[in-house]
Motif scaffolding. Structure first.
Motif, PDB file in Angstrom:
ATOM      1  N   ASP A 166       1.064  -1.336   0.048  1.00  0.00           N
ATOM      2  CA  ASP A 166      -0.112   0.044  -0.038  1.00  0.00           C
ATOM      3  C   ASP A 166       0.774   1.197  -0.159  1.00  0.00           C
ATOM      4  O   ASP A 166       1.571   1.444   0.938  1.00  0.00           O
ATOM      5  N   TYR A 167       0.975   1.899  -1.048  1.00  0.00           N
ATOM      6  CA  TYR A 167       1.358   3.344  -1.048  1.00  0.00           C
ATOM      7  C   TYR A 167       0.230   4.194  -0.725  1.00  0.00           C
ATOM      8  O   TYR A 167      -0.676   4.361  -1.419  1.00  0.00           O
ATOM      9  N   THR A 168       0.290   4.644   0.699  1.00  0.00           N
ATOM     10  CA  THR A 168      -0.867   5.168   1.109  1.00  0.00           C
ATOM     11  C   THR A 168      -1.242   6.562   0.688  1.00  0.00           C
ATOM     12  O   THR A 168      -0.439   7.182   0.487  1.00  0.00           O
ATOM     13  N   THR A 169      -2.590   6.716   0.834  1.00  0.00           N
ATOM     14  CA  THR A 169      -2.953   8.208   0.696  1.00  0.00           C
ATOM     15  C   THR A 169      -3.521   8.723   1.560  1.00  0.00           C
ATOM     16  O   THR A 169      -4.366   8.133   2.396  1.00  0.00           O
ATOM     17  N   ARG A 170      -3.070  10.231   2.144  1.00  0.00           N
ATOM     18  CA  ARG A 170      -3.916  10.902   3.233  1.00  0.00           C
ATOM     19  C   ARG A 170      -4.636  11.785   2.572  1.00  0.00           C
ATOM     20  O   ARG A 170      -4.203  12.565   1.722  1.00  0.00           O
ATOM     21  N   LEU A 171      -5.685  12.462   3.247  1.00  0.00           N
ATOM     22  CA  LEU A 171      -6.538  13.636   2.512  1.00  0.00           C
ATOM     23  C   LEU A 171      -6.275  14.825   3.472  1.00  0.00           C
ATOM     24  O   LEU A 171      -7.078  14.497   4.461  1.00  0.00           O
ATOM     25  N   LEU A 172      -5.966  15.979   3.067  1.00  0.00           N
ATOM     26  CA  LEU A 172      -5.976  16.978   3.872  1.00  0.00           C
ATOM     27  C   LEU A 172      -7.291  17.794   3.496  1.00  0.00           C
ATOM     28  O   LEU A 172      -7.284  18.370   2.298  1.00  0.00           O
ATOM     29  N   LEU A 173      -8.058  17.995   4.375  1.00  0.00           N
ATOM     30  CA  LEU A 173      -9.473  18.608   4.139  1.00  0.00           C
ATOM     31  C   LEU A 173      -9.259  19.802   4.817  1.00  0.00           C
ATOM     32  O   LEU A 173      -8.623  20.334   5.917  1.00  0.00           O
ATOM     33  N   MET A 174     -10.246  20.818   4.184  1.00  0.00           N
ATOM     34  CA  MET A 174     -10.201  22.199   4.637  1.00  0.00           C
ATOM     35  C   MET A 174     -11.938  22.435   4.771  1.00  0.00           C
ATOM     36  O   MET A 174     -12.557  22.291   3.826  1.00  0.00           O
ATOM     37  N   ARG A 175     -12.135  23.122   5.882  1.00  0.00           N
ATOM     38  CA  ARG A 175     -13.990  23.568   5.916  1.00  0.00           C
ATOM     39  C   ARG A 175     -14.102  24.425   4.999  1.00  0.00           C
ATOM     40  O   ARG A 175     -13.352  25.404   4.541  1.00  0.00           O
TER      41      ARG A 175
END
Length: 334
Positions: A241-250
């Motif tokens: 797994d080449y992992t993905t993370r999500l940077l979320l903004m309101r």
């Protein structure tokens, strides 16, 4: 990718947020942003990325960015709840959280053996495919938050009480991993037993035979000293797994920014994204060397048979979620 995501954000309807601190009616007003991730390690790549965001955004004098490393929540559900309710403005979460929130399409990025290497991963998330998933998340969140960047948590490998060289080697082993979804489906398919253990309790679980192994990237397993336990000593480089993370903004915060402020913040987000990715890439070798120096035994793996097991799960998932064309695009992306 970030330019494409900016177009999504700029074109969206205004959300009418009442947060006075973030009002941009005065273009020169300082905007206070609270950013957070769930890791408490202060040298973690997440923290490096967040601090770069703070540094770049504050150069303009128009932003004041607070960075919280696990101090307002170590649980992703909690972080997103704070994001929606106004206790945070920018948070970092995994695709697994999004699927638990009913946004099933984001599990595309959780499919194991989907990416060949980091270069392939970057091409995908920074392409129209990343833009498409970002738009789905924005709409299915009730237009509450945007994906403003894709970050990584490294390439995940098996580590346990014995090495695994073939899928058959994993049969009957209790592995700490997700117990539902496509990640669980893969480990179950090759005969392992997915087991739920809290991250903070994993060292003890490995040391006391609660689990036979786990899976994670070097920059996460080594600082926690999992490799020093009998059930974490053998690291097999499955790179599943080449992992993905999500940077979320309101959304309500972004939508109230002036165009000048949006440009400043977008530039800062771009710089932060590159800093976070560079940190994770460079730290992998550093922590691998430390693991070996500490006595861990590392072996290379022929991933072809693992890949074959994963491909069947990929196909089934894509058909179920009407994303077969997208899956084929990823597979054939140069």
């Amino acid at each position: 990718m970030n330019k494409a995501l900016m177009l999504i954000m700029s074109a969206a309807l205004l959300m009418g947020c009442d947060d006075a601190d973030n009002s941009a009616s005065n273009a020169h007003q300082t905007v206070r942003l609270v950013s957070a991730h769930n890791q408490t390690n202060m040298t973690n790549p997440y923290q490096i990325g967040m601090l770069k965001l703070k540094e770049e955004a504050e150069k303009s004098g128009q932003f004041n960015v607070e960075v919280h490393a696990g101090t307002i929540g170590t649980n992703e559900n909690e972080l997103v709840e704070k994001l929606v309710l106004g206790g945070a403005d920018i948070v970092l979460v995994s695709p697994g959280f999004m699927t638990s929130a009913g946004i099933d399409e984001v599990d595309l990025f959780s499919l194991l053996y989907l990416f060949n290497d980091y270069s392939h991963w970057e091409k995908v998330v920074d392409s129209d495919i990343g833009k498409k998933i970002a738009e789905i998340i924005y709409q299915k969140s009730g237009q509450k938050y945007y994906v403003v960047a894709y970050w990584s948590a490294g390439a995940r490998h098996w580590y346990g009480k014995k090495p695994i060289n073939t899928p058959q080697d994993a049969k009957g082993l209790k592995i700490r991993t997700q117990t539902a979804g496509v990640v669980s489906d893969f480990w179950t398919a090759i005969g392992a037993i997915p087991t739920s253990v809290a991250w903070a309790e994993l060292y003890q679980a490995l040391a006391s035979n609660v689990v036979d192994g786990s899976e994670n990237a070097y920059p996460y397993l080594v600082p926690m000293e999992h490799h020093k336990t009998d059930n974490g000593k053998y690291i097999s480089e499955t790179a599943h797994d080449y992992t993905t993370r999500l940077l979320l903004m309101r959304a309500g915060v972004w939508d109230k920014l002036s165009e000048e402020q949006k440009n400043i913040l977008q530039t800062a987000l771009n710089e932060a994204t590159q800093a976070e990715r560079h940190a994770i890439y460079s730290e992998e070798n550093q922590y691998k060397e430390k693991a070996i120096a500490d006595g861990a035994v590392v072996n290379s793996v022929n991933v072809a048979p693992f890949n074959a097991a994963a491909k069947a799960i990929q196909d089934q998932w894509a058909e179920k979620h009407a994303m077969t064309d997208t899956l084929q695009q990823i597979r054939h992306m140069p």
